[in-house]
Design a protein around this motif. Structure first.
Motif, PDB file in Angstrom:
ATOM      1  N   ARG A 143      63.094 -63.896 -49.647  1.00 21.94           N
ATOM      2  CA  ARG A 143      64.241 -64.300 -48.830  1.00 21.94           C
ATOM      3  C   ARG A 143      64.319 -63.540 -47.509  1.00 21.94           C
ATOM      4  O   ARG A 143      65.070 -63.929 -46.618  1.00 21.94           O
ATOM      5  N   ILE A 144      63.575 -62.474 -47.409  1.00 26.42           N
ATOM      6  CA  ILE A 144      63.718 -61.561 -46.273  1.00 26.42           C
ATOM      7  C   ILE A 144      62.836 -61.993 -45.107  1.00 26.42           C
ATOM      8  O   ILE A 144      61.651 -62.271 -45.283  1.00 26.42           O
ATOM      9  N   GLN A 145      63.435 -62.029 -43.912  1.00 30.16           N
ATOM     10  CA  GLN A 145      62.712 -62.450 -42.716  1.00 30.16           C
ATOM     11  C   GLN A 145      62.115 -61.287 -41.935  1.00 30.16           C
ATOM     12  O   GLN A 145      61.160 -61.468 -41.186  1.00 30.16           O
ATOM     13  N   GLY A 146      62.682 -60.099 -42.098  1.00 29.17           N
ATOM     14  CA  GLY A 146      62.193 -58.948 -41.340  1.00 29.17           C
ATOM     15  C   GLY A 146      62.261 -57.667 -42.152  1.00 29.17           C
ATOM     16  O   GLY A 146      63.090 -57.530 -43.052  1.00 29.17           O
ATOM     17  N   ILE A 147      61.364 -56.741 -41.841  1.00 31.08           N
ATOM     18  CA  ILE A 147      61.343 -55.423 -42.482  1.00 31.08           C
ATOM     19  C   ILE A 147      61.220 -54.352 -41.408  1.00 31.08           C
ATOM     20  O   ILE A 147      60.344 -54.420 -40.548  1.00 31.08           O
ATOM     21  N   LYS A 148      62.123 -53.386 -41.455  1.00 25.45           N
ATOM     22  CA  LYS A 148      62.015 -52.188 -40.616  1.00 25.45           C
ATOM     23  C   LYS A 148      61.737 -51.039 -41.568  1.00 25.45           C
ATOM     24  O   LYS A 148      62.513 -50.771 -42.473  1.00 25.45           O
ATOM     25  N   ILE A 149      60.610 -50.362 -41.385  1.00 23.25           N
ATOM     26  CA  ILE A 149      60.158 -49.395 -42.384  1.00 23.25           C
ATOM     27  C   ILE A 149      59.614 -48.136 -41.723  1.00 23.25           C
ATOM     28  O   ILE A 149      58.963 -48.188 -40.678  1.00 23.25           O
ATOM     29  N   GLU A 150      59.909 -46.987 -42.343  1.00 25.85           N
ATOM     30  CA  GLU A 150      59.337 -45.725 -41.899  1.00 25.85           C
ATOM     31  C   GLU A 150      57.869 -45.661 -42.329  1.00 25.85           C
ATOM     32  O   GLU A 150      57.546 -45.961 -43.486  1.00 25.85           O
ATOM     33  N   ILE A 151      57.005 -45.277 -41.405  1.00 26.85           N
ATOM     34  CA  ILE A 151      55.561 -45.262 -41.656  1.00 26.85           C
ATOM     35  C   ILE A 151      55.044 -43.837 -41.442  1.00 26.85           C
ATOM     36  O   ILE A 151      55.072 -43.327 -40.321  1.00 26.85           O
ATOM     37  N   PRO A 152      54.575 -43.179 -42.502  1.00 25.21           N
ATOM     38  CA  PRO A 152      54.066 -41.812 -42.333  1.00 25.21           C
ATOM     39  C   PRO A 152      52.660 -41.811 -41.737  1.00 25.21           C
ATOM     40  O   PRO A 152      51.747 -42.436 -42.265  1.00 25.21           O
ATOM     41  N   MET A 153      52.506 -41.132 -40.607  1.00 25.43           N
ATOM     42  CA  MET A 153      51.166 -40.879 -40.079  1.00 25.43           C
ATOM     43  C   MET A 153      50.540 -39.711 -40.847  1.00 25.43           C
ATOM     44  O   MET A 153      49.343 -39.694 -41.103  1.00 25.43           O
ATOM     45  N   VAL A 154      51.394 -38.750 -41.199  1.00 26.28           N
ATOM     46  CA  VAL A 154      51.012 -37.611 -42.038  1.00 26.28           C
ATOM     47  C   VAL A 154      52.114 -37.457 -43.085  1.00 26.28           C
ATOM     48  O   VAL A 154      53.229 -37.062 -42.739  1.00 26.28           O
ATOM     49  N   PRO A 155      51.867 -37.782 -44.364  1.00 24.52           N
ATOM     50  CA  PRO A 155      52.920 -37.676 -45.372  1.00 24.52           C
ATOM     51  C   PRO A 155      53.441 -36.247 -45.510  1.00 24.52           C
ATOM     52  O   PRO A 155      52.656 -35.297 -45.585  1.00 24.52           O
ATOM     53  N   ILE A 156      54.774 -36.100 -45.519  1.00 24.12           N
ATOM     54  CA  ILE A 156      55.373 -34.765 -45.662  1.00 24.12           C
ATOM     55  C   ILE A 156      56.025 -34.590 -47.035  1.00 24.12           C
ATOM     56  O   ILE A 156      56.598 -33.542 -47.319  1.00 24.12           O
ATOM     57  N   TYR A 157      55.920 -35.623 -47.879  1.00 27.78           N
ATOM     58  CA  TYR A 157      56.462 -35.554 -49.239  1.00 27.78           C
ATOM     59  C   TYR A 157      55.336 -35.675 -50.251  1.00 27.78           C
ATOM     60  O   TYR A 157      54.383 -36.431 -50.054  1.00 27.78           O
ATOM     61  N   SER A 158      55.462 -34.942 -51.348  1.00 29.75           N
ATOM     62  CA  SER A 158      54.473 -35.027 -52.416  1.00 29.75           C
ATOM     63  C   SER A 158      54.556 -36.401 -53.090  1.00 29.75           C
ATOM     64  O   SER A 158      55.639 -36.964 -53.249  1.00 29.75           O
ATOM     65  N   ASN A 159      53.397 -36.928 -53.462  1.00 26.55           N
ATOM     66  CA  ASN A 159      53.302 -38.194 -54.190  1.00 26.55           C
ATOM     67  C   ASN A 159      53.783 -39.402 -53.386  1.00 26.55           C
ATOM     68  O   ASN A 159      54.229 -40.403 -53.961  1.00 26.55           O
ATOM     69  N   THR A 160      53.681 -39.315 -52.063  1.00 27.75           N
ATOM     70  CA  THR A 160      53.954 -40.490 -51.245  1.00 27.75           C
ATOM     71  C   THR A 160      52.900 -41.547 -51.539  1.00 27.75           C
ATOM     72  O   THR A 160      51.706 -41.283 -51.446  1.00 27.75           O
ATOM     73  N   ARG A 161      53.330 -42.773 -51.878  1.00 22.24           N
ATOM     74  CA  ARG A 161      52.391 -43.813 -52.305  1.00 22.24           C
ATOM     75  C   ARG A 161      51.883 -44.683 -51.162  1.00 22.24           C
ATOM     76  O   ARG A 161      50.899 -45.407 -51.336  1.00 22.24           O
ATOM     77  N   VAL A 171      52.171 -36.905 -33.760  1.00 24.58           N
ATOM     78  CA  VAL A 171      53.227 -37.743 -34.321  1.00 24.58           C
ATOM     79  C   VAL A 171      53.076 -37.772 -35.841  1.00 24.58           C
ATOM     80  O   VAL A 171      51.998 -38.072 -36.365  1.00 24.58           O
ATOM     81  N   ILE A 172      54.163 -37.467 -36.558  1.00 22.70           N
ATOM     82  CA  ILE A 172      54.151 -37.407 -38.012  1.00 22.70           C
ATOM     83  C   ILE A 172      54.620 -38.729 -38.622  1.00 22.70           C
ATOM     84  O   ILE A 172      54.074 -39.205 -39.617  1.00 22.70           O
ATOM     85  N   THR A 173      55.631 -39.329 -37.994  1.00 23.41           N
ATOM     86  CA  THR A 173      56.240 -40.543 -38.533  1.00 23.41           C
ATOM     87  C   THR A 173      56.573 -41.512 -37.408  1.00 23.41           C
ATOM     88  O   THR A 173      57.016 -41.091 -36.332  1.00 23.41           O
ATOM     89  N   ILE A 174      56.356 -42.793 -37.669  1.00 21.22           N
ATOM     90  CA  ILE A 174      56.826 -43.832 -36.762  1.00 21.22           C
ATOM     91  C   ILE A 174      57.662 -44.821 -37.575  1.00 21.22           C
ATOM     92  O   ILE A 174      57.600 -44.848 -38.802  1.00 21.22           O
ATOM     93  N   ALA A 175      58.461 -45.612 -36.878  1.00 18.00           N
ATOM     94  CA  ALA A 175      59.208 -46.701 -37.510  1.00 18.00           C
ATOM     95  C   ALA A 175      58.632 -48.011 -37.012  1.00 18.00           C
ATOM     96  O   ALA A 175      58.445 -48.199 -35.812  1.00 18.00           O
ATOM     97  N   GLY A 176      58.340 -48.913 -37.935  1.00 22.74           N
ATOM     98  CA  GLY A 176      57.788 -50.214 -37.567  1.00 22.74           C
ATOM     99  C   GLY A 176      58.730 -51.334 -37.950  1.00 22.74           C
ATOM    100  O   GLY A 176      59.386 -51.271 -38.992  1.00 22.74           O
ATOM    101  N   MET A 177      58.817 -52.354 -37.094  1.00 20.56           N
ATOM    102  CA  MET A 177      59.634 -53.530 -37.384  1.00 20.56           C
ATOM    103  C   MET A 177      58.719 -54.753 -37.414  1.00 20.56           C
ATOM    104  O   MET A 177      57.921 -54.963 -36.497  1.00 20.56           O
ATOM    105  N   PHE A 178      58.826 -55.531 -38.481  1.00 13.85           N
ATOM    106  CA  PHE A 178      57.947 -56.685 -38.711  1.00 13.85           C
ATOM    107  C   PHE A 178      58.804 -57.906 -39.054  1.00 13.85           C
ATOM    108  O   PHE A 178      59.811 -57.791 -39.756  1.00 13.85           O
ATOM    109  N   PHE A 179      58.372 -59.082 -38.582  1.00 15.39           N
ATOM    110  CA  PHE A 179      59.078 -60.330 -38.882  1.00 15.39           C
ATOM    111  C   PHE A 179      58.099 -61.429 -39.284  1.00 15.39           C
ATOM    112  O   PHE A 179      56.947 -61.407 -38.877  1.00 15.39           O
ATOM    113  N   ARG A 180      58.607 -62.368 -40.046  1.00 15.31           N
ATOM    114  CA  ARG A 180      57.779 -63.517 -40.446  1.00 15.31           C
ATOM    115  C   ARG A 180      57.502 -64.420 -39.261  1.00 15.31           C
ATOM    116  O   ARG A 180      56.420 -64.938 -39.108  1.00 15.31           O
ATOM    117  N   GLN A 181      58.511 -64.631 -38.425  1.00 15.24           N
ATOM    118  CA  GLN A 181      58.340 -65.526 -37.296  1.00 15.24           C
ATOM    119  C   GLN A 181      57.978 -64.737 -36.049  1.00 15.24           C
ATOM    120  O   GLN A 181      58.401 -63.599 -35.893  1.00 15.24           O
TER     121      GLN A 181
END
Length: 219
Positions: free
Chosen positions: A157-175, A207-217
């Protein structure tokens, strides 16, 4: 500005609902409304002190709804969240020692027990069934994959996703790594729309973290 661009994108694409996962004290929602976002934001936050501040902040706008205090992930259960001195670093995962040494306020100061829900379990409680004009914003400090794994039905149902993207993970067990997130978005049919630099290692400039925004359209 970045905040203006976010609101402009959502209004232009007709996004009526934003699922604000990992709201902290409501900074993202408030930034959208400051730049005249027309839709509704539903904010989710598990840390007690942040939740209280979020509820207070939400009273500024009738279109800002605060969900019950909970975390979002890939199961329905109770879970412990690690609360950092600087609350923006709080996470279900443990922050790595090397990062905590660089940023002492990111150290864990306590744990809190909260309910964890899959988005699939509770989405219909907050968004009308059949509604598809939805942005899923995920800022969960290394727990992003678990959020998506618990949204296998909702994602349709979701048209867009804004997500944190680790360039270098700073948390243990980041998947999720940088490449895995990009590939995951592509496989789900989402097109890159916007990127923003977030965390930076000040001693090196990396840069450790970026935010990415993605859409279907696209458009």
């Amino acid at each position: 500005s970045e905040d203006m661009r976010n609101a402009t994108i959502l209004n232009n694409l007709g996004i009526r609902y934003v699922l604000d996962i990992g709201a902290n004290t409501g900074q993202f929602a408030e930034s959208l409304f400051d730049f005249n976002y027309k839709g509704t934001v539903i904010s989710f936050e598990p840390v007690g002190s942040c939740y209280e501040a979020l509820v207070k902040r939400s009273k500024k706008n009738k279109n800002h709804i605060v969900a019950e205090r909970c975390a979002i992930g890939d199961q329905d259960m109770e879970i412990k969240i690690n609360v950092s001195d600087d609350s923006v670093f709080s996470s279900v995962l443990e922050i790595k020692d090397e990062h905590a040494k660089l940023r002492p306020k990111s150290r864990i100061v306590r744990q809190e027990t909260v309910n964890l829900f899959k988005l699939d379990t509770i989405i219909d409680k907050y968004i009308p069934k059949g509604e598809t004009s939805i942005l899923l914003k995920i800022d969960t400090q290394g727990f992003e994959k678990q959020v998506l794994d618990g949204a296998l039905d909702s994602i349709k149902r979701i048209q867009g996703i804004k997500i944190e993207i680790p360039m270098v993970p700073i948390y243990s067990n980041t998947r999720f790594t940088f490449y895995e997130i990009i590939e995951s978005m592509r496989e789900r049919g989402f097109t890159p729309y916007n990127f923003k630099k977030e965390g930076v290692k000040m001693t090196t400039g990396r840069v450790i973290t970026i935010a990415g925004m993605f859409f279907r359209q696209a458009g």
